[in-house]
Motif scaffolding. Structure first.
Motif, mmCIF file in Angstrom:
data_model
loop_
_atom_site.group_PDB
_atom_site.id
_atom_site.type_symbol
_atom_site.label_atom_id
_atom_site.label_comp_id
_atom_site.label_asym_id
_atom_site.label_seq_id
_atom_site.Cartn_x
_atom_site.Cartn_y
_atom_site.Cartn_z
ATOM 1 N N ASP A 215 1.149 -0.791 0.141
ATOM 2 C CA ASP A 215 0.185 -0.460 -0.043
ATOM 3 C C ASP A 215 0.856 1.485 -0.709
ATOM 4 O O ASP A 215 0.778 2.480 -0.244
ATOM 5 C CB ASP A 215 -1.090 -0.165 1.317
ATOM 6 N N TYR A 223 -6.250 -0.461 -2.717
ATOM 7 C CA TYR A 223 -6.019 1.022 -1.354
ATOM 8 C C TYR A 223 -4.560 1.440 -1.910
ATOM 9 O O TYR A 223 -3.690 0.456 -1.993
ATOM 10 C CB TYR A 223 -6.887 0.766 -0.304
ATOM 11 N N ASP A 388 -8.085 4.720 6.181
ATOM 12 C CA ASP A 388 -8.196 3.498 6.475
ATOM 13 C C ASP A 388 -8.138 3.159 8.014
ATOM 14 O O ASP A 388 -8.514 2.271 8.794
ATOM 15 C CB ASP A 388 -6.836 3.396 6.579
ATOM 16 N N PRO A 416 -11.098 10.636 -1.654
ATOM 17 C CA PRO A 416 -10.841 9.289 -2.464
ATOM 18 C C PRO A 416 -10.154 8.852 -3.658
ATOM 19 O O PRO A 416 -9.308 8.286 -4.297
ATOM 20 C CB PRO A 416 -12.030 8.209 -2.100
ATOM 21 N N TYR A 459 -10.437 -5.039 1.887
ATOM 22 C CA TYR A 459 -10.251 -4.587 2.705
ATOM 23 C C TYR A 459 -10.031 -5.095 4.260
ATOM 24 O O TYR A 459 -9.783 -4.176 5.248
ATOM 25 C CB TYR A 459 -11.304 -3.584 3.193
ATOM 26 N N PRO A 480 -11.673 0.901 5.173
ATOM 27 C CA PRO A 480 -11.691 1.657 4.496
ATOM 28 C C PRO A 480 -13.543 1.504 4.239
ATOM 29 O O PRO A 480 -13.651 0.392 3.806
ATOM 30 C CB PRO A 480 -11.121 1.328 3.034
ATOM 31 N N ARG A 489 -8.714 3.145 -4.422
ATOM 32 C CA ARG A 489 -8.770 4.294 -3.660
ATOM 33 C C ARG A 489 -7.485 4.736 -3.202
ATOM 34 O O ARG A 489 -6.475 3.639 -2.197
ATOM 35 C CB ARG A 489 -9.403 3.771 -2.694
#
Length: 643
Positions: A215, A223, A388, A416, A459, A480, A489
């Protein structure tokens, strides 16, 4: 009878859980496990050269240039802001390959995904060519596999691993064990090492917001974090080395082979082989390896953008913060940030992913606002749609009136799907759908975010959150939130500060109660106008209309506005039962036009002519997350100290 039976079963199982959680290795067992790891370590060497066959690096040369012109009276450094995740990874791999003697890596999160494993593989290659490598990870967010930790404990004589502050004497804790730790060892459970540092040869360091997980490097297709690191080359690296040594040698930093689960694995099975990683996108990893060998690419993408600066200050809490009865006495990073903010005369640019301020921070900003000529306070943070950490946002939402009215904040909340983020979308393997906002709803062609609506595994990333104490809360509480449409996102994770365009700060501190009291934090402070200006430009890009909504007071209702405001203010001050439905502020979107050619601050007389309200939680699927947000706003104030 149907109720009594489960209770009896729980009562029967609970003692076994407690015994298992509290089990330890005897000193003899721990010594034997350590000996097994030591005996298994390979002495393989792939290089006999004095420089450990280091790869020439233009980044590493920055340190030589800085040291060559440094004097005791006038230290010189080079500083490079790493906004893009792919650049941050490129810098790390290139620097690791340039190491001739030592690599020290300190981090909060280290995941076993593509990004984490690519860096780990590079560290192991460095160890085999003769570089001493030390890897220090916070226990709660370290590698998830006991087998991996067991393998690393005996992988090579030049490679050492330690876990910081392990609760229950274990490398990994299960959900029941976590609950037991929360009951018996709440303070220790919350005391986390949030410091992040990569230090090469005691000459070049990288610090900032990034952990080791896809991430943070634009490598996740769902994400990704908009984050920021700072590379610094020069004498301040020596201070970084001293700080790392303090953590490494501290009694809270424990080799995994001396912990219950890893030690027992070693005693039972010996040191396992470290299995090759099955990269999710092997072509991406290979491309990064090739790029890190391209000196011209590294020069043009990174080195050419480095700034020559003078003195650089590295502030770090150090592990003593966790031994003190009064942690604030050792909160060096927090004190330094307070002093910098107090020195502001014109403007404070503050960027934090989680706008949950401690009481001392609130008092600080209240004092600033009460000055005859207060500085402008501009805050860049997450929206509910981008964050998050849903619980943290719910508490931030509770105090919007206070932030705007009592502290004079200008708050910008990150979208986002920002239009101009420093994110490498090609690297994510995903895309941002084309979408033009309307006052009503997204166009019919915008697909709903079905994966998050269904709460799929997409997620379920508990380690994404910075909040160790809430890590094992029900997964729907800290992930999220579901949106109205799909697409990769982007969430804000950068932690930076600019004072009067003269001082720039990049670090790990979220400017929150955890950073003051529980976490160890660090930051780099550079008092240089050129550097501060570049950092400010980066933050201003984040708060531009393409990337952020503006938070401002709602339009006043035609009747009983004063009564509504008073009730809302009273409700806000309640620790629980903050149930008043009407909030003081909401989100606004810039509407450019002939009369509105440029964005305006929320206190500008023509603000409402150029901005339209888009609701409290734009882009969020309110049917699924609106009510929980308001419930945490009403009842979650007690969580603020651990957030």
């Amino acid at each position: 009878m149907s109720v009594v039976a489960p209770i009896r079963r729980l009562a029967a199982v609970l003692p076994a859980l407690l015994l298992a959680a509290c089990a330890t290795l005897t000193p003899q067992q721990a010594d034997r496990a350590a000996a097994i790891a030591l005996e298994a370590r390979s002495g393989e060497s792939t290089c006999a050269a004095r420089d450990a066959c280091a790869q020439p690096s233009p980044l590493r040369r920055l340190a030589g240039q800085a040291f060559s012109v440094t004097t005791p009276e006038q230290p010189r450094h080079y500083a490079l802001i790493l906004d893009r995740g792919t650049d941050a990874m490129l810098a790390r791999v290139n620097l690791i390959r340039s190491a001739t003697t030592t690599i020290d890596l300190q981090t909060y999160i280290y995941d076993e995904d593509d990004a984490g494993r690519l860096v780990l593989d590079e560290l192991l290659v460095a160890a085999r060519r003769g570089v001493r490598v030390r890897l220090l990870m916070d226990q709660l967010a370290a590698m998830q596999s006991v087998e991996t930790l067991a393998a690393l404990s005996g992988v090579h004589r030049n490679f050492q691993v330690r876990l910081y502050n392990p609760v229950l004497g274990r490398a990994r804790v299960t959900y029941p064990q976590y609950l037991i730790a929360a009951a018996c060892c709440w303070r220790q459970l919350n005391q986390r090492m949030h410091t992040k540092l990569l230090l090469v040869d005691g000459a070049v360091g990288i610090t900032g917001g990034r952990n080791y997980q896809d991430d943070y490097y634009d490598w996740d297709d769902q994400y990704d974090f908009r984050d920021r690191d700072l590379l610094v080359a020069g004498p301040v690296a020596r201070e970084m080395a001293v700080d790392f040594e303090a953590f490494w040698s501290n009694r809270r930093s424990v080799p995994p082979q001396r912990l219950v689960d890893v030690g027992r694995s070693l005693l039972a099975n010996g040191v396992p082989a470290l299995h090759a990683h099955d990269f999710k996108r092997p072509e991406r990893a290979e491309a990064m390896r090739e790029d890190a060998s391209d000196a011209i690419l590294v020069q043009t993408r990174l080195v050419d953008h480095a700034l020559a600066v003078g003195a650089v200050e590295y502030v770090s809490d150090g592990p003593d913060k966790h031994h003190a009865d009064s942690p604030l006495e050792h909160a060096t990073a927090s004190r330094s940030l307070v002093q910098l903010i107090e020195s502001a005369r014109h403007e404070v640019l503050l960027q934090t992913p989680y706008l949950v301020l401690s009481k001392p921070a609130q008092q600080l900003f209240e004092r600033l606002h009460e000055r005859p000529d207060p500085p402008r306070i501009v805050v860049s943070t997450n929206s509910l749609a981008a964050t998050d950490a849903f619980i943290a946002y719910a508490l931030s939402y509770k105090y919007k009136r206070r932030y705007l009215r009592d502290f004079g904040f200008h708050i910008y909340e990150y979208k986002p799907f920002p239009e101009d983020a420093p994110i490498d979308l090609d690297a994510t393997g995903a895309f941002l759908p084309e979408y033009v906002e309307t006052p009503v709803a997204p166009p019919a062609t915008a697909a709903p975010d079905r994966a998050s609506v269904l709460s799929s595994a997409r997620y379920r990333r508990p380690l994404n959150t910075e909040y160790g104490a809430t890590r094992y809360l029900r997964r729907y509480s800290n992930e999220p939130v579901p949106l109205k449409r799909a697409g990769v996102r982007i969430g804000m994770h950068a932690k930076s500060l600019v004072i009067d365009d003269r001082v720039g700060v990049v670090g790990t501190h979220n400017f929150d109660p955890r950073g003051d009291t529980y976490n160890t934090e660090s930051a780099v402070v550079i008092r240089d106008a050129a550097f501060a200006g570049e950092l400010a430009a980066s933050i201003r890009r984040d708060i531009s209309p393409a990337n952020s909504w503006v938070i401002a007071p709602r339009d006043k209702p035609p009747v009983l506005w004063g009564l509504e405001y008073s009730i809302g203010k009273l409700s806000e001050y309640l620790p629980v039962f903050d149930l008043w439905p009407m909030r003081y502020a909401t989100s606004y979107e810039f509407v450019p036009g002939a009369d509105c050619p440029e964005p305006l601050p929320p206190d500008h007389p023509r603000f409402r002519q150029c901005y339209r309200p888009v609701g409290d939680f734009p882009e969020v699927n309110m049917a699924l997350k609106g009510l929980p947000t308001r419930l945490f706003t009403a009842f979650g104030a007690g969580l603020a100290p651990i957030l």
